[in-house]
Write an enzyme that holds these catalytic residues in place. Structure first.
Site, PDB file in Angstrom:
ATOM      1  N   ALA A   1       3.582  -0.707   4.982  1.00 19.51           N
ATOM      2  CA  ALA A   1       3.225  -0.647   6.413  1.00 19.51           C
ATOM      3  C   ALA A   1       2.882  -2.024   6.982  1.00 19.51           C
ATOM      4  CB  ALA A   1       2.058   0.310   6.606  1.00 19.51           C
TER       5      ALA A   1
ATOM      6  N   ARG B   1       5.090  11.153  -2.684  1.00 15.72           N
ATOM      7  CA  ARG B   1       4.915  10.798  -1.265  1.00 15.72           C
ATOM      8  C   ARG B   1       6.236  10.970  -0.512  1.00 15.72           C
ATOM      9  NH1 ARG B   1       4.875   4.582   0.955  1.00 15.72           N
ATOM     10  NH2 ARG B   1       4.381   5.122   3.091  1.00 15.72           N
TER      11      ARG B   1
ATOM     12  N   TYR C   1      11.560   8.820   0.552  1.00 23.56           N
ATOM     13  CA  TYR C   1      11.481   7.770  -0.473  1.00 23.56           C
ATOM     14  C   TYR C   1      12.115   8.155  -1.810  1.00 23.56           C
ATOM     15  CZ  TYR C   1       8.341   5.651   2.881  1.00 23.56           C
ATOM     16  OH  TYR C   1       7.825   5.109   4.014  1.00 23.56           O
TER      17      TYR C   1
ATOM     18  N   HIS D   1      12.805  -2.855   1.287  1.00 29.69           N
ATOM     19  CA  HIS D   1      12.346  -1.526   1.704  1.00 29.69           C
ATOM     20  C   HIS D   1      13.210  -0.466   1.055  1.00 29.69           C
ATOM     21  CE1 HIS D   1       9.693  -3.348   4.557  1.00 29.69           C
ATOM     22  NE2 HIS D   1      10.687  -4.136   4.904  1.00 29.69           N
TER      23      HIS D   1
ATOM     24  N   ARG E   1      14.463   4.687  11.305  1.00 35.63           N
ATOM     25  CA  ARG E   1      13.255   5.514  11.360  1.00 35.63           C
ATOM     26  C   ARG E   1      12.533   5.313  12.706  1.00 35.63           C
ATOM     27  NH1 ARG E   1       9.926   4.878   6.021  1.00 35.63           N
ATOM     28  NH2 ARG E   1       8.910   6.700   6.943  1.00 35.63           N
TER      29      ARG E   1
ATOM     30  N   GLU F   1      12.415  -9.715   1.010  1.00 34.84           N
ATOM     31  CA  GLU F   1      11.706  -8.532   1.526  1.00 34.84           C
ATOM     32  C   GLU F   1      12.529  -7.286   1.207  1.00 34.84           C
ATOM     33  OE1 GLU F   1      10.919  -8.751   5.764  1.00 34.84           O
ATOM     34  OE2 GLU F   1      10.706  -6.578   5.883  1.00 34.84           O
TER      35      GLU F   1
ATOM     36  N   ASN G   1       7.669  -5.706  -1.176  1.00 35.93           N
ATOM     37  CA  ASN G   1       7.746  -4.570  -0.256  1.00 35.93           C
ATOM     38  C   ASN G   1       6.365  -4.492   0.403  1.00 35.93           C
ATOM     39  OD1 ASN G   1       7.852  -2.219   1.162  1.00 35.93           O
ATOM     40  ND2 ASN G   1       8.797  -1.007  -0.473  1.00 35.93           N
TER      41      ASN G   1
ATOM     42  N   PRO H   1       0.804  -1.232   0.000  1.00 37.30           N
ATOM     43  CA  PRO H   1       0.000   0.000   0.000  1.00 37.30           C
ATOM     44  C   PRO H   1       0.833   1.276   0.000  1.00 37.30           C
ATOM     45  CG  PRO H   1      -0.053  -1.093   2.148  1.00 37.30           C
ATOM     46  CD  PRO H   1       0.599  -2.038   1.202  1.00 37.30           C
ATOM     47  N   ASN H   2       0.313   2.266  -0.677  1.00 36.47           N
ATOM     48  CA  ASN H   2       0.878   3.630  -0.754  1.00 36.47           C
ATOM     49  C   ASN H   2       2.132   3.737  -1.622  1.00 36.47           C
ATOM     50  OD1 ASN H   2      -1.130   4.747   0.993  1.00 36.47           O
ATOM     51  ND2 ASN H   2      -0.048   3.810   2.705  1.00 36.47           N
TER      52      ASN H   2
END
Ligand code: DQA
Length: 147
Positions: free
Chosen positions: A76, A17, A22, A99, A106, A97, A73, A9-10
């Site tokens: 969230a 964004r 990012y 990111h 973070r 995985e 990815n 998502p996103n």
């Protein structure tokens, strides 16, 4: 050889964004870079962006029929989705995985990935290169499996 890339998502909002975190590149640009590297490495790459947890689980659950590895990815969902973790654990494919940001640098809630323990490995913090490194890792894992 065929590799499935799942963007959570996103990630469809990349380019607009939180650019400071990012970067300016869009999801399309990431997918084009993956396609280009896929050609060089002689693997087909198919990318999907899915916002729902259930859709992601479904996609992972049926991947074995078509794909040799998954790059994901989970966005969230990384930090709390036991459903996606269970789908990854059950899928019988190597899963990498990914990111864009360094989740360990973070907020504290991002330091935990519930997926990492059931993935083959995790790549975090290299922006668009995280995906390209993941593609190389996935190809290596498929090679090990079929050797
Ligand atoms: C992300 C990191 C997650 O914490 C966040 O929720 C995302 C993107 C990354 O690629 O850096 O949506 O997975």
């Amino acid at each position: 050889m065929k590799i499935l890339v799942i963007h959570g998502p996103n990630l469809d909002l990349l380019g607009e964004r939180e650019i400071d975190i990012y970067g300016k590149f869009t999801l399309e640009e990431i997918n084009s870079a993956l396609q280009k590297l896929g050609k060089e490495l002689n693997v087909a790459v198919e990318a999907v962006q899915l916002s729902g947890e259930g859709e992601i689980c479904k996609q992972i659950g049926s991947a074995r029929q078509t794909y040799n590895a998954i790059i994901i990815n989970p966005a969230a969902y990384t930090h709390y989705s036991v459903a996606i973790r269970d789908a990854v654990a059950a899928c019988q494919l190597p899963v990498v995985e990914v990111h864009l940001s360094n989740i360990y640098a973070r907020e504290e809630f991002r330091h935990k990935s519930v997926i990492a323990a059931v993935a083959a490995g995790q790549i975090s913090g290299f922006g668009i290169n995280s995906y390209l490194l993941a593609l190389r890792a996935a190809v290596g894992l498929i090679g090990q499996k079929s050797a």
